[in-house]
Design an enzyme around this catalytic site. Sequence first.
Site, PDB file in Angstrom:
ATOM      1  N   SER A  52       0.832  -1.206   0.000  1.00 39.17           N
ATOM      2  CA  SER A  52       0.000   0.000   0.000  1.00 39.17           C
ATOM      3  C   SER A  52       0.868   1.257   0.000  1.00 39.17           C
ATOM      4  O   SER A  52       2.028   1.212   0.408  1.00 39.17           O
ATOM      5  CB  SER A  52      -0.872  -0.050   1.264  1.00 39.17           C
ATOM      6  OG  SER A  52      -1.583   1.147   1.444  1.00 39.17           O
ATOM      7  N   SER A 181       8.651  10.451  10.279  1.00 31.29           N
ATOM      8  CA  SER A 181       7.729  11.532   9.924  1.00 31.29           C
ATOM      9  C   SER A 181       8.175  12.798  10.630  1.00 31.29           C
ATOM     10  O   SER A 181       8.763  12.745  11.705  1.00 31.29           O
ATOM     11  CB  SER A 181       6.317  11.159  10.377  1.00 31.29           C
ATOM     12  OG  SER A 181       5.499  12.313  10.412  1.00 31.29           O
ATOM     13  N   TYR A 206       1.683   8.373  18.061  1.00 32.65           N
ATOM     14  CA  TYR A 206       2.238   8.298  16.702  1.00 32.65           C
ATOM     15  C   TYR A 206       3.571   9.039  16.678  1.00 32.65           C
ATOM     16  O   TYR A 206       4.588   8.508  16.214  1.00 32.65           O
ATOM     17  CB  TYR A 206       1.277   8.907  15.678  1.00 32.65           C
ATOM     18  CG  TYR A 206       1.828   8.859  14.269  1.00 32.65           C
ATOM     19  CD1 TYR A 206       1.896   7.661  13.557  1.00 32.65           C
ATOM     20  CD2 TYR A 206       2.317  10.018  13.649  1.00 32.65           C
ATOM     21  CE1 TYR A 206       2.419   7.620  12.270  1.00 32.65           C
ATOM     22  CE2 TYR A 206       2.836   9.977  12.361  1.00 32.65           C
ATOM     23  CZ  TYR A 206       2.888   8.772  11.676  1.00 32.65           C
ATOM     24  OH  TYR A 206       3.422   8.734  10.406  1.00 32.65           O
TER      25      TYR A 206
HETATM   26  N1  LIG Z   1       1.272   9.250   4.154  1.00 33.90           N
HETATM   27  C1  LIG Z   1       1.909  10.234   4.764  1.00 33.90           C
HETATM   28  O1  LIG Z   1       1.556  11.411   4.610  1.00 33.90           O
HETATM   29  C2  LIG Z   1       3.072   9.937   5.677  1.00 33.90           C
HETATM   30  C3  LIG Z   1       3.725  11.012   6.291  1.00 33.90           C
HETATM   31  C4  LIG Z   1       4.801  10.753   7.139  1.00 33.90           C
HETATM   32  C5  LIG Z   1       5.205   9.444   7.340  1.00 33.90           C
HETATM   33  N2  LIG Z   1       4.546   8.413   6.741  1.00 33.90           N
HETATM   34  C6  LIG Z   1       5.010   7.032   7.011  1.00 33.90           C
HETATM   35  O2  LIG Z   1       5.074   6.316   5.801  1.00 33.90           O
HETATM   36  C7  LIG Z   1       4.989   4.918   6.070  1.00 33.90           C
HETATM   37  C8  LIG Z   1       4.081   4.254   5.046  1.00 33.90           C
HETATM   38  O3  LIG Z   1       2.750   4.701   5.249  1.00 33.90           O
HETATM   39  P1  LIG Z   1       1.705   5.004   4.070  1.00 33.90           P
HETATM   40  O4  LIG Z   1       1.434   6.454   4.133  1.00 33.90           O
HETATM   41  O5  LIG Z   1       2.151   4.388   2.814  1.00 33.90           O
HETATM   42  O6  LIG Z   1       0.390   4.275   4.658  1.00 33.90           O
HETATM   43  P2  LIG Z   1      -0.473   3.023   4.166  1.00 33.90           P
HETATM   44  O7  LIG Z   1      -0.919   3.211   2.767  1.00 33.90           O
HETATM   45  O8  LIG Z   1      -1.509   2.869   5.233  1.00 33.90           O
HETATM   46  O9  LIG Z   1       0.540   1.802   4.230  1.00 33.90           O
HETATM   47  C9  LIG Z   1       0.963   1.282   5.467  1.00 33.90           C
HETATM   48  C10 LIG Z   1       1.524  -0.115   5.301  1.00 33.90           C
HETATM   49  O10 LIG Z   1       1.915  -0.611   6.603  1.00 33.90           O
HETATM   50  C11 LIG Z   1       1.342  -1.896   6.791  1.00 33.90           C
HETATM   51  N3  LIG Z   1       1.073  -2.230   8.186  1.00 33.90           N
HETATM   52  C12 LIG Z   1       0.258  -1.597   9.046  1.00 33.90           C
HETATM   53  N4  LIG Z   1       0.196  -2.266  10.218  1.00 33.90           N
HETATM   54  C13 LIG Z   1       0.995  -3.351  10.087  1.00 33.90           C
HETATM   55  C14 LIG Z   1       1.338  -4.444  10.930  1.00 33.90           C
HETATM   56  N5  LIG Z   1       0.822  -4.580  12.146  1.00 33.90           N
HETATM   57  N6  LIG Z   1       2.203  -5.373  10.459  1.00 33.90           N
HETATM   58  C15 LIG Z   1       2.691  -5.279   9.214  1.00 33.90           C
HETATM   59  N7  LIG Z   1       2.390  -4.286   8.367  1.00 33.90           N
HETATM   60  C16 LIG Z   1       1.554  -3.333   8.800  1.00 33.90           C
HETATM   61  C17 LIG Z   1       0.051  -1.863   5.989  1.00 33.90           C
HETATM   62  O11 LIG Z   1      -0.390  -3.187   5.727  1.00 33.90           O
HETATM   63  P3  LIG Z   1      -1.963  -3.521   5.530  1.00 33.90           P
HETATM   64  O12 LIG Z   1      -2.354  -2.945   4.214  1.00 33.90           O
HETATM   65  O13 LIG Z   1      -1.997  -5.006   5.583  1.00 33.90           O
HETATM   66  O14 LIG Z   1      -2.685  -2.873   6.681  1.00 33.90           O
HETATM   67  C18 LIG Z   1       0.501  -1.110   4.750  1.00 33.90           C
HETATM   68  O15 LIG Z   1       1.150  -1.992   3.875  1.00 33.90           O
HETATM   69  C19 LIG Z   1       4.522   4.796   7.524  1.00 33.90           C
HETATM   70  O16 LIG Z   1       5.620   4.428   8.329  1.00 33.90           O
HETATM   71  C20 LIG Z   1       4.066   6.209   7.872  1.00 33.90           C
HETATM   72  O17 LIG Z   1       4.238   6.485   9.253  1.00 33.90           O
HETATM   73  C21 LIG Z   1       3.488   8.631   5.903  1.00 33.90           C
END
Ligand SMILES: NC(=O)c1ccc[n+]([C@@H]2O[C@H](COP(=O)([O-])OP(=O)(O)OC[C@H]3O[C@@H](n4cnc5c(N)ncnc54)[C@H](OP(=O)(O)O)[C@@H]3O)[C@@H](O)[C@H]2O)c1
Length: 325
Positions: A52, A181, A206
């Site tokens: 994702s 983040s 978080y």
């Molecule tokens: N999006 C932003 O604006 C933003 C900003 C700052 C930092 N980040 C960081 O970027 C990273 C990626 O996030 P994203 O934005 O791409 O969000 P996302 O689309 O929700 O993807 C998150 C991923 O983490 C997996 N995950 C969640 N809980 C888990 C668990 N218990 N065990 C294994 N895998 C797990 C999810 O798997 P499932 O699909 O199976 O739930 C998914 O593959 C995160 O570390 C987030 O903190 C994002």
Amino acid sequence: MALVATVAALLAALGGTVWLAARRFVGPSVRHGGGDSGLMHGKTVLITGANSGLGRATAAELLRLGARVIMGCRDRARAEEAAGQLRRELRQAGGPGPGSDAGEAGELVVRELDLASLRSEEPRLDVLINNAGIFQCPYMKTEDGFEMQFGVNHLGHFLLTNLLLGLLKSSAPSRIVVVSSKLYKYGDINFEDLNSEQSYNKSFCYSRSKLANILFTRELARRLEGTNVTVNVLHPGIVRTNLGRHIHIPLLVKPLFNLVSWAFFKTPVEGAQTSVYLASSPEVEGVSGKYFGDCKEEALLPKAMDESVARKLWDISEVMVGILK
Ligand SMILES: NC(=O)c1ccc[n+]([C@@H]2O[C@H](COP(=O)([O-])OP(=O)(O)OC[C@H]3O[C@@H](n4cnc5c(N)ncnc54)[C@H](OP(=O)(O)O)[C@@H]3O)[C@@H](O)[C@H]2O)c1
Ligand SMILES: *[C@@H]1O[C@H](CO)[C@@H](O)[C@H](O)[C@H]1NC(C)=O
Ligand SMILES: *[C@@H]1O[C@H](CO)[C@@H](O)[C@H](O)[C@H]1NC(C)=O
């Protein structure tokens, strides 16, 4: 006067629309490793949460650069679906079709995050990307009884990384990339209540987990000096992904939110560029313990550079995940 104001407002609206459209359709201004499709050839990369958002986009980009990408996912079905889509997209883009052209192609492998089998089955690991994350969920505990955000974002990756260190060292030069983040700024490592049993504040937790990602990176970099295994941490900016799944947006506000996120948030491919850069660029060879945003080093607040807190967090994390030697 009114006419001037109206014309000014119209021009501003037009300018804004053109700017948004340009930003939306011209695509990412930086695309790391653009023409160099062989940059990651022969390299194996493991990405957590690769089904994702940012993880998926990072997988696609590294695949394009020729890497063998292991999607570390907790749900096999979701991961296989994402992998199928990625393979199709890559074929449509006319890129090297994974599996179809062994010389040029990247290769996509799906693995449940089964740490033990990973260790025995993979002969080498060049890059580990600790990307999976959970954001502002209601109070929940992991199977092992840890507060969910601290457990998944910090402790899960702490354990995974430690279990894979031997393989990373034997594959050196190798790299670890940690996705944190900017919100780390609002966190603190409150050692007296790491599982938030006394009180739970989902934003604080978080931020605490993302501060832990940075302290972990810095302590690990210190421990890895002289091994040719580097570890760096990044913030991706604000990116349109599924991260907000636990945030309830009222139905009436939703269209406005969608408009704002469409206009101003990064696309996953844009957001993934710093991860791709740290995983692949010759520019950061030998660089370790640093914090990056938009493919550039950035300064950290003093609390994220506190060595004694970093060491204490490391020691307590070892006890929590049960790997104390
Ligand atoms: N999006 C932003 O604006 C933003 C900003 C700052 C930092 N980040 C960081 O970027 C990273 C990626 O996030 P994203 O934005 O791409 O969000 P996302 O689309 O929700 O993807 C998150 C991923 O983490 C997996 N995950 C969640 N809980 C888990 C668990 N218990 N065990 C294994 N895998 C797990 C999810 O798997 P499932 O699909 O199976 O739930 C998914 O593959 C995160 O570390 C987030 O903190 C994002
Ligand atoms: C929760 O934590 C955030 C970030 O640390 C803080 O800004 C906010 O005031 C806290 N909320 C409450 C109700 O304590
Ligand atoms: C690290 O890399 C350098 C340069 O390639 C090499 O000379 C050195 O032996 C390596 N050290 C280890 C511990 O692998």
